[in-house]
Design a protein around this motif. Structure first.
Motif: not given
Length: 275
Positions: A191-194, A196-203
């Motif tokens: 996300r940081a490389r792309d 993107s600030s959208r929180p990624e859902q990680v279970h």
């Protein structure tokens, strides 16, 4: 930390200030409060005066009824709006996985820690828990506590396993946590490389503490509250040397880095956790 009312007092069971205590459930509760930027002060307290007969418990400065049990405290503060619901953004599968992580840490690993402390490292545990008592009384109370803990562990099932089997179970748990954190770290870096600030859902467990679910505090609590240095006995499991006193996590640099990130961001006023 910014203040939110009502102010809380967290009873941790020990007088030590500016450092984590040995109880994983105290560490879990403090982490959750700091994730939510809720101001609190700490005090010693006693299981004798705790609403559920155990540490931790909290009291409000407004004189409201005190609350016990870390999970129920967090639930009550969430319902009152003092803490955000970390699981609210998770779907059904995510909440189920988060619950599984908590159960793995609190209903399995916690008992393995208890077995190690009270059966393999009894004197260190006794003198730390009952250090304020006169020595003769400490010996008597310590023996009673040891007897009760051994009976509890036998009834629960942990006490029926060998040291090697318990070490293997513990290693299996930390391998699972390491896998979750590694996956989360890699996604965070992507996300940081792309950009993107959208929180990624990680279970289960995530690299960024405040973006995780309730399992976040359980992982931190059992990592810090359980991994103290109490001895050097070890066993060999699958060709690996496994320390019986918590140093197993030293074999997982991702877990150590995760704990350091949480320490630096949320506990900068606390003594650094070392193994």
């Amino acid at each position: 930390m910014a203040s939110k009312t009502p102010a809380l007092t967290v009873y941790r069971g020990w007088k030590e200030t500016g450092k984590h205590v040995w109880s994983p459930f105290v560490v879990k509760l403090e982490a959750r409060l700091r994730f939510g930027d809720v101001a609190y002060r700490t005090a010693v307290g006693s299981p004798k005066t705790a609403p559920r007969g155990k540490i931790p418990y909290v009291e409000f400065s407004t004189g409201e009824e005190s609350l016990g049990d870390s999970g129920l405290i967090i639930k009550a503060l969430t319902e009152q709006g003092l803490l955000s619901d970390l699981n609210a953004r998770l779907d059904g599968e995510g909440r189920a996985r988060d619950l599984a992580v908590r159960a793995m840490m609190e209903d399995r690993l916690c008992f393995y820690h208890g077995w190690e402390r009270w059966t393999q490292n009894y004197y260190t545990m006794r003198d730390h828990i009952f250090g304020a008592m006169p020595y003769p009384l400490r010996v008597v109370i310590g023996l009673l506590a040891h007897r009760g803990m051994v009976a509890t562990l036998h009834g629960q099932g942990t006490g029926r396993y060998t040291a090697e089997e318990i070490a293997a179970f513990r290693l299996e748990i930390w391998e699972a946590v390491d896998a979750l954190l590694t996956a989360s770290r890699d996604k965070a870096r992507t996300r940081a490389r792309d950009g993107s600030s959208r929180p990624e859902q990680v279970h289960g467990v995530v690299w960024e503490g405040e973006e995780g679910g309730q399992g976040e505090g359980a992982v931190l609590g059992l990592g810090r509250g359980g991994a103290y240095r109490g001895g050097c006995d070890c066993v060999w499991v699958r060709g690996q040397r496994v320390d019986l006193y918590g140093a197993v996590v030293k074999g997982f640099p991702v877990i150590l880095e995760y704990a350091e990130r949480i320490q630096d961001r949320y506990f900068p006023d606390y003594e650094k956790w070392t193994l």
